[in-house]
Design a protein around this motif. Structure first.
Motif, PDB file in Angstrom:
ATOM      1  N   LEU A  24      38.133 -37.726 -75.688  1.00  0.00           N
ATOM      2  CA  LEU A  24      36.785 -37.468 -75.168  1.00  0.00           C
ATOM      3  C   LEU A  24      35.759 -38.398 -75.809  1.00  0.00           C
ATOM      4  CD1 LEU A  24      35.160 -35.682 -73.277  1.00  0.00           C
ATOM      5  CD2 LEU A  24      34.862 -34.078 -75.152  1.00  0.00           C
ATOM      6  N   SER A  25      35.885 -38.609 -77.087  1.00  0.00           N
ATOM      7  CA  SER A  25      34.978 -39.502 -77.790  1.00  0.00           C
ATOM      8  C   SER A  25      35.143 -40.939 -77.292  1.00  0.00           C
ATOM      9  CB  SER A  25      35.242 -39.436 -79.285  1.00  0.00           C
ATOM     10  OG  SER A  25      34.440 -40.369 -79.961  1.00  0.00           O
ATOM     11  N   ARG A  26      36.398 -41.380 -77.092  1.00  0.00           N
ATOM     12  CA  ARG A  26      36.637 -42.753 -76.624  1.00  0.00           C
ATOM     13  C   ARG A  26      36.117 -42.944 -75.202  1.00  0.00           C
ATOM     14  NH1 ARG A  26      42.736 -43.405 -77.628  1.00  0.00           N
ATOM     15  NH2 ARG A  26      42.603 -41.178 -77.872  1.00  0.00           N
ATOM     16  N   VAL A  27      36.320 -41.957 -74.337  1.00  0.00           N
ATOM     17  CA  VAL A  27      35.826 -42.057 -72.963  1.00  0.00           C
ATOM     18  C   VAL A  27      34.307 -42.058 -72.959  1.00  0.00           C
ATOM     19  CG1 VAL A  27      35.689 -40.834 -70.760  1.00  0.00           C
ATOM     20  CG2 VAL A  27      37.886 -41.069 -71.917  1.00  0.00           C
ATOM     21  N   SER A  28      33.709 -41.207 -73.771  1.00  0.00           N
ATOM     22  CA  SER A  28      32.257 -41.142 -73.855  1.00  0.00           C
ATOM     23  C   SER A  28      31.677 -42.469 -74.334  1.00  0.00           C
ATOM     24  CB  SER A  28      31.853 -40.025 -74.802  1.00  0.00           C
ATOM     25  OG  SER A  28      30.477 -40.042 -75.027  1.00  0.00           O
ATOM     26  N   THR A  29      32.317 -43.073 -75.332  1.00  0.00           N
ATOM     27  CA  THR A  29      31.871 -44.368 -75.835  1.00  0.00           C
ATOM     28  C   THR A  29      32.020 -45.439 -74.777  1.00  0.00           C
ATOM     29  OG1 THR A  29      32.499 -43.727 -78.066  1.00  0.00           O
ATOM     30  CG2 THR A  29      32.180 -46.067 -77.662  1.00  0.00           C
ATOM     31  N   THR A  30      33.117 -45.433 -74.055  1.00  0.00           N
ATOM     32  CA  THR A  30      33.346 -46.429 -73.013  1.00  0.00           C
ATOM     33  C   THR A  30      32.315 -46.298 -71.898  1.00  0.00           C
ATOM     34  OG1 THR A  30      35.715 -46.367 -73.484  1.00  0.00           O
ATOM     35  CG2 THR A  30      35.041 -47.339 -71.396  1.00  0.00           C
ATOM     36  N   ILE A  31      32.014 -45.073 -71.505  1.00  0.00           N
ATOM     37  CA  ILE A  31      31.036 -44.853 -70.436  1.00  0.00           C
ATOM     38  C   ILE A  31      29.649 -45.244 -70.900  1.00  0.00           C
ATOM     39  CG2 ILE A  31      29.875 -43.074 -69.074  1.00  0.00           C
ATOM     40  CD1 ILE A  31      32.600 -41.695 -68.843  1.00  0.00           C
ATOM     41  N   SER A  32      29.273 -44.878 -72.111  1.00  0.00           N
ATOM     42  CA  SER A  32      27.917 -45.165 -72.586  1.00  0.00           C
ATOM     43  C   SER A  32      27.688 -46.652 -72.793  1.00  0.00           C
ATOM     44  CB  SER A  32      27.622 -44.399 -73.872  1.00  0.00           C
ATOM     45  OG  SER A  32      28.436 -44.881 -74.914  1.00  0.00           O
ATOM     46  N   GLN A  33      28.748 -47.437 -72.962  1.00  0.00           N
ATOM     47  CA  GLN A  33      28.603 -48.872 -73.151  1.00  0.00           C
ATOM     48  C   GLN A  33      28.849 -49.657 -71.872  1.00  0.00           C
ATOM     49  OE1 GLN A  33      31.244 -49.760 -76.367  1.00  0.00           O
ATOM     50  NE2 GLN A  33      29.909 -48.858 -77.922  1.00  0.00           N
ATOM     51  N   SER A  34      28.990 -48.982 -70.755  1.00  0.00           N
ATOM     52  CA  SER A  34      29.269 -49.680 -69.501  1.00  0.00           C
ATOM     53  C   SER A  34      27.998 -50.346 -68.971  1.00  0.00           C
ATOM     54  CB  SER A  34      29.815 -48.708 -68.454  1.00  0.00           C
ATOM     55  OG  SER A  34      28.795 -47.869 -67.995  1.00  0.00           O
ATOM     56  N   PRO A  35      28.156 -51.420 -68.192  1.00  0.00           N
ATOM     57  CA  PRO A  35      26.983 -52.111 -67.649  1.00  0.00           C
ATOM     58  C   PRO A  35      26.181 -51.247 -66.675  1.00  0.00           C
ATOM     59  CG  PRO A  35      29.001 -53.374 -67.236  1.00  0.00           C
ATOM     60  CD  PRO A  35      29.382 -52.105 -67.903  1.00  0.00           C
ATOM     61  N   ILE A  36      26.817 -50.335 -65.978  1.00  0.00           N
ATOM     62  CA  ILE A  36      26.117 -49.469 -65.035  1.00  0.00           C
ATOM     63  C   ILE A  36      25.141 -48.558 -65.783  1.00  0.00           C
ATOM     64  CG2 ILE A  36      26.393 -47.600 -63.369  1.00  0.00           C
ATOM     65  CD1 ILE A  36      29.064 -48.888 -62.593  1.00  0.00           C
ATOM     66  N   VAL A  37      25.583 -48.010 -66.897  1.00  0.00           N
ATOM     67  CA  VAL A  37      24.711 -47.152 -67.697  1.00  0.00           C
ATOM     68  C   VAL A  37      23.561 -47.975 -68.265  1.00  0.00           C
ATOM     69  CG1 VAL A  37      24.593 -45.732 -69.782  1.00  0.00           C
ATOM     70  CG2 VAL A  37      26.527 -45.499 -68.232  1.00  0.00           C
ATOM     71  N   PHE A  38      23.857 -49.193 -68.709  1.00  0.00           N
ATOM     72  CA  PHE A  38      22.810 -50.076 -69.235  1.00  0.00           C
ATOM     73  C   PHE A  38      21.763 -50.369 -68.163  1.00  0.00           C
ATOM     74  CE2 PHE A  38      21.202 -54.420 -69.817  1.00  0.00           C
ATOM     75  CZ  PHE A  38      20.521 -54.248 -70.996  1.00  0.00           C
ATOM     76  N   GLN A  39      22.204 -50.674 -66.953  1.00  0.00           N
ATOM     77  CA  GLN A  39      21.270 -50.954 -65.859  1.00  0.00           C
ATOM     78  C   GLN A  39      20.467 -49.711 -65.488  1.00  0.00           C
ATOM     79  OE1 GLN A  39      23.645 -52.598 -62.730  1.00  0.00           O
ATOM     80  NE2 GLN A  39      23.788 -54.622 -63.700  1.00  0.00           N
ATOM     81  N   GLY A  40      21.097 -48.555 -65.541  1.00  0.00           N
ATOM     82  CA  GLY A  40      20.381 -47.305 -65.268  1.00  0.00           C
ATOM     83  C   GLY A  40      19.299 -47.036 -66.295  1.00  0.00           C
ATOM     84  N   LYS A  41      19.625 -47.268 -67.569  1.00  0.00           N
ATOM     85  CA  LYS A  41      18.623 -47.088 -68.620  1.00  0.00           C
ATOM     86  C   LYS A  41      17.482 -48.072 -68.455  1.00  0.00           C
ATOM     87  CE  LYS A  41      21.545 -45.266 -72.315  1.00  0.00           C
ATOM     88  NZ  LYS A  41      22.090 -45.546 -73.665  1.00  0.00           N
TER      89      LYS A  41
END
Length: 102
Positions: A24-41
């Protein structure tokens, strides 16, 4: 603490070398560092910036409109009310005294 722009960061935990992080921690880290999340922020920050500017300029415009109304329109309204009262007083006096007949 890890320094990140635009958000709250948690203290980093040292890597223990094993599988103690959990999937869960690894998936959460992978999702939070994705370019889509960066663009959303980034889009959210840009939207907040524009909304703040719009709100500030709307407030300034409302202030200008309000003070202009107080300076220009309110004295005009008061003068029109005085004129109306004067006309009513003249009509009342004319009705009491009687109008001259021609």
């Amino acid at each position: 603490m890890a320094a990140r722009k635009g958000g709250v960061s948690l203290p980093e935990r040292p890597y223990s070398g094993g599988r103690s992080d959990g999937i869960l921690s690894r998936v959460s880290t992978t999702i939070s560092q994705s370019p889509i999340v960066f663009q959303g922020k980034r889009a959210a920050c840009n939207t907040a910036f524009v909304a703040k500017k719009l709100l500030r300029s709307t407030g300034k415009a409302a202030w200008i409109a309000g003070t202009t109304f107080l300076i220009l329109a309110v004295p005009l309204i008061i003068e029109m009310d005085r004129e109306q009262q004067l006309n009513e007083l003249e009509l009342q006096q004319a009705s009491l005294l009687g109008t001259p007949q021609k």
